[in-house]
Design a protein around this motif. Sequence first.
Motif, PDB file in Angstrom:
ATOM      1  N   ALA A 130       3.437  -0.727 -10.466  1.00 30.35           N
ATOM      2  CA  ALA A 130       3.072  -1.974  -9.786  1.00 30.35           C
ATOM      3  C   ALA A 130       4.225  -2.971  -9.802  1.00 30.35           C
ATOM      4  O   ALA A 130       4.569  -3.575  -8.779  1.00 30.35           O
ATOM      5  CB  ALA A 130       1.835  -2.580 -10.439  1.00 30.35           C
ATOM      6  N   SER A 131       4.856  -3.148 -10.980  1.00 31.67           N
ATOM      7  CA  SER A 131       5.941  -4.134 -11.087  1.00 31.67           C
ATOM      8  C   SER A 131       7.165  -3.702 -10.292  1.00 31.67           C
ATOM      9  O   SER A 131       7.827  -4.525  -9.641  1.00 31.67           O
ATOM     10  CB  SER A 131       6.321  -4.345 -12.554  1.00 31.67           C
ATOM     11  N   LEU A 132       7.463  -2.387 -10.297  1.00 27.87           N
ATOM     12  CA  LEU A 132       8.622  -1.902  -9.546  1.00 27.87           C
ATOM     13  C   LEU A 132       8.385  -2.033  -8.038  1.00 27.87           C
ATOM     14  O   LEU A 132       9.286  -2.420  -7.284  1.00 27.87           O
ATOM     15  CB  LEU A 132       8.933  -0.455  -9.919  1.00 27.87           C
ATOM     16  N   SER A 133       7.178  -1.725  -7.581  1.00 28.74           N
ATOM     17  CA  SER A 133       6.862  -1.859  -6.159  1.00 28.74           C
ATOM     18  C   SER A 133       6.993  -3.301  -5.705  1.00 28.74           C
ATOM     19  O   SER A 133       7.536  -3.585  -4.629  1.00 28.74           O
ATOM     20  CB  SER A 133       5.442  -1.356  -5.882  1.00 28.74           C
ATOM     21  N   ASP A 143       8.511  10.738 -19.050  1.00 31.02           N
ATOM     22  CA  ASP A 143       9.501   9.818 -18.483  1.00 31.02           C
ATOM     23  C   ASP A 143      10.107  10.385 -17.198  1.00 31.02           C
ATOM     24  O   ASP A 143      10.265   9.674 -16.197  1.00 31.02           O
ATOM     25  CB  ASP A 143      10.619   9.558 -19.495  1.00 31.02           C
ATOM     26  N   ILE A 144      10.438  11.661 -17.231  1.00 31.33           N
ATOM     27  CA  ILE A 144      11.046  12.298 -16.061  1.00 31.33           C
ATOM     28  C   ILE A 144      10.068  12.299 -14.889  1.00 31.33           C
ATOM     29  O   ILE A 144      10.440  12.009 -13.750  1.00 31.33           O
ATOM     30  CB  ILE A 144      11.498  13.724 -16.410  1.00 31.33           C
ATOM     31  N   ASN A 145       8.808  12.623 -15.169  1.00 28.80           N
ATOM     32  CA  ASN A 145       7.803  12.638 -14.098  1.00 28.80           C
ATOM     33  C   ASN A 145       7.596  11.255 -13.495  1.00 28.80           C
ATOM     34  O   ASN A 145       7.408  11.118 -12.281  1.00 28.80           O
ATOM     35  CB  ASN A 145       6.477  13.182 -14.633  1.00 28.80           C
ATOM     36  N   VAL A 146       7.626  10.222 -14.345  1.00 32.46           N
ATOM     37  CA  VAL A 146       7.482   8.849 -13.842  1.00 32.46           C
ATOM     38  C   VAL A 146       8.661   8.494 -12.939  1.00 32.46           C
ATOM     39  O   VAL A 146       8.494   7.896 -11.867  1.00 32.46           O
ATOM     40  CB  VAL A 146       7.365   7.858 -15.020  1.00 32.46           C
ATOM     41  N   LEU A 147       9.861   8.875 -13.360  1.00 32.25           N
ATOM     42  CA  LEU A 147      11.049   8.613 -12.538  1.00 32.25           C
ATOM     43  C   LEU A 147      10.962   9.337 -11.194  1.00 32.25           C
ATOM     44  O   LEU A 147      11.296   8.783 -10.143  1.00 32.25           O
ATOM     45  CB  LEU A 147      12.310   9.049 -13.281  1.00 32.25           C
ATOM     46  N   LEU A 148      10.531  10.588 -11.231  1.00 31.85           N
ATOM     47  CA  LEU A 148      10.413  11.359  -9.988  1.00 31.85           C
ATOM     48  C   LEU A 148       9.375  10.740  -9.055  1.00 31.85           C
ATOM     49  O   LEU A 148       9.514  10.800  -7.838  1.00 31.85           O
ATOM     50  CB  LEU A 148      10.042  12.801 -10.309  1.00 31.85           C
ATOM     51  N   THR A 149       8.330  10.153  -9.637  1.00 37.78           N
ATOM     52  CA  THR A 149       7.287   9.535  -8.819  1.00 37.78           C
ATOM     53  C   THR A 149       7.822   8.359  -8.009  1.00 37.78           C
ATOM     54  O   THR A 149       7.420   8.145  -6.861  1.00 37.78           O
ATOM     55  CB  THR A 149       6.124   9.076  -9.717  1.00 37.78           C
ATOM     56  N   VAL A 150       8.754   7.598  -8.625  1.00 39.33           N
ATOM     57  CA  VAL A 150       9.266   6.396  -7.937  1.00 39.33           C
ATOM     58  C   VAL A 150      10.563   6.669  -7.176  1.00 39.33           C
ATOM     59  O   VAL A 150      11.109   5.749  -6.553  1.00 39.33           O
ATOM     60  CB  VAL A 150       9.499   5.252  -8.950  1.00 39.33           C
ATOM     61  N   SER A 151      11.059   7.904  -7.215  1.00 43.09           N
ATOM     62  CA  SER A 151      12.362   8.186  -6.593  1.00 43.09           C
ATOM     63  C   SER A 151      12.332   7.931  -5.085  1.00 43.09           C
ATOM     64  O   SER A 151      13.247   7.309  -4.532  1.00 43.09           O
ATOM     65  CB  SER A 151      12.794   9.624  -6.879  1.00 43.09           C
ATOM     66  N   ASN A 152      11.277   8.403  -4.401  1.00 37.70           N
ATOM     67  CA  ASN A 152      11.203   8.197  -2.947  1.00 37.70           C
ATOM     68  C   ASN A 152      11.107   6.721  -2.592  1.00 37.70           C
ATOM     69  O   ASN A 152      11.723   6.254  -1.622  1.00 37.70           O
ATOM     70  CB  ASN A 152      10.006   8.946  -2.373  1.00 37.70           C
TER      71      ASN A 152
END
Length: 512
Positions: A170-173, A296-305
């Motif tokens: 939410a905060s990153l978006s 952590d890696i999965n969270v990063l991959l989720t926001v990569s696009n």
Amino acid sequence: FNLAFLVTFFQFYVHIRRSKGSQRQQLTYIFVGTLLSAMFSLVSNLLLPLLGVDSFIWLGPTWTLFYVVTISIAIVRHQLFDIKMAAVRSIAYIGVLLTLTLVYYVVAYLASVVVLGGGSQVPGDVSLSPVYILSALVLAVLFQPIKLFFDKLTDDIFYRDNYKSEDFFASLSLLLTSTTELRGLLERASKELASTFKSEQAMFLLYYTNEVEHHMSAGTRKHAKIPQHDAALLDDYAFKNPEAVFLTGLLEDDSKVRRMLVAHKIALVMPLRQADRVIGYVMLGERLSGNYTNRDINVLLTVSNELVIAIQNALSLHEVKELNATLQQRINVATRELRSSNAQLKHLDEVKDEFMSMASHQLRTPLTSIKGYISMVLEGDAGNITLQQQKLLVEAFKSSERMVGLINDFLNVSRLQTGKFIIEKTPFDLGEVVRQEVFDLNMIANTHDIKLRLDATREKLPVKADESKIRQVIMNYIDNAIYYSHAKSTIVIHLEKTGNNAVLTVVDTGIG
């Protein structure tokens, strides 16, 4: 046994060849452990018993220690799975089971003593009693709340620096949609990543093309500066290894990329890809506590696009701003050049005007002398002349007068451009001037097979004006009429007095 393990080893070989990075190292350790366990088990549990020696069969289960050791190395060193998460969740489940067991037996004891009137012992048929069945159902309902309680308790103990992925998303978006300035976007996103993942540093390395290729580096305070040759190493590795994320600690020890990342204190790299093209990288430094996990890696991959889209939008805006700045700079340079050229042209124009004025004055002096001498010869001051000589001298006199008129034209143009044009008014007879100009232009009209007819009053028309310039006007009117009229036509020149005005009209049959 042989067939099963042959198929297994073949599958290992195929997957190891296809895999890269940490996955390849994980598979290699599992393959080695499986191979050693299978080989020793084959000897002690199959080959030796076939030869009649069965005293080593007990070693069979022992050989699985090879498998256990290599799996442990793959888990601890190469993150086969999140062992910390498994341990924490195991503790939570043990707490849940112990709590439910305790609650069940307390309820069972109270039911046997109070409700059923039994002794201090829990009867053996508790599972058949409706009271105990109801207790079991209540415990089943309580399982999820108790589990959530222990999950939260263990997270608070073992994951004090943990984060909620939903809050992070939410905060990153919000950050990515509220900022369009490229460098500001990268710096704020880097701070958010470093804060969430508890990293020593976070940074972005981006590529963009604006006539020439540039790269931009932005991140948290005192983030690593990646030189261009180090970025080229990273590009080559990302091209050959299409991993979504790679960890520095899992790269091969002799890898140039690993040595470079270690030198810059970077522990995790996530390439930002768009249409199979790497447009940049997200880099995280060492974690302040522990290592980066699969979560952590999965969270990063989720926001990569989402990162790629936001960065691409900001990058487009950044390129437009740079292009505008470049265009403005070019416009300023071109404006300065035009001003310089204009100043030079003005100077040349002034030089030209001065030259024309000077040349006109210099030419008029000898022409005046020539005209004067011809006039003297025509008047007989140099003796008698023949009719043929007189005719030639008259033509020469007229030509000199024409030359004087042309020079006066040059002078007038020069004076107009320099703002020095002067009208010198004197009284003269306009009718006489018109007759003289018509007479002078008759020769030109005859060469064009055109007749000039003057229709003018015989009375004097005294006017006060600049006689030389009026002569130019009259000559220009009649000369243009001659030039644009058809052969064998007649041009009529009218001159009359209307009230207090003198009116001159030139009528021709041309296209005008």
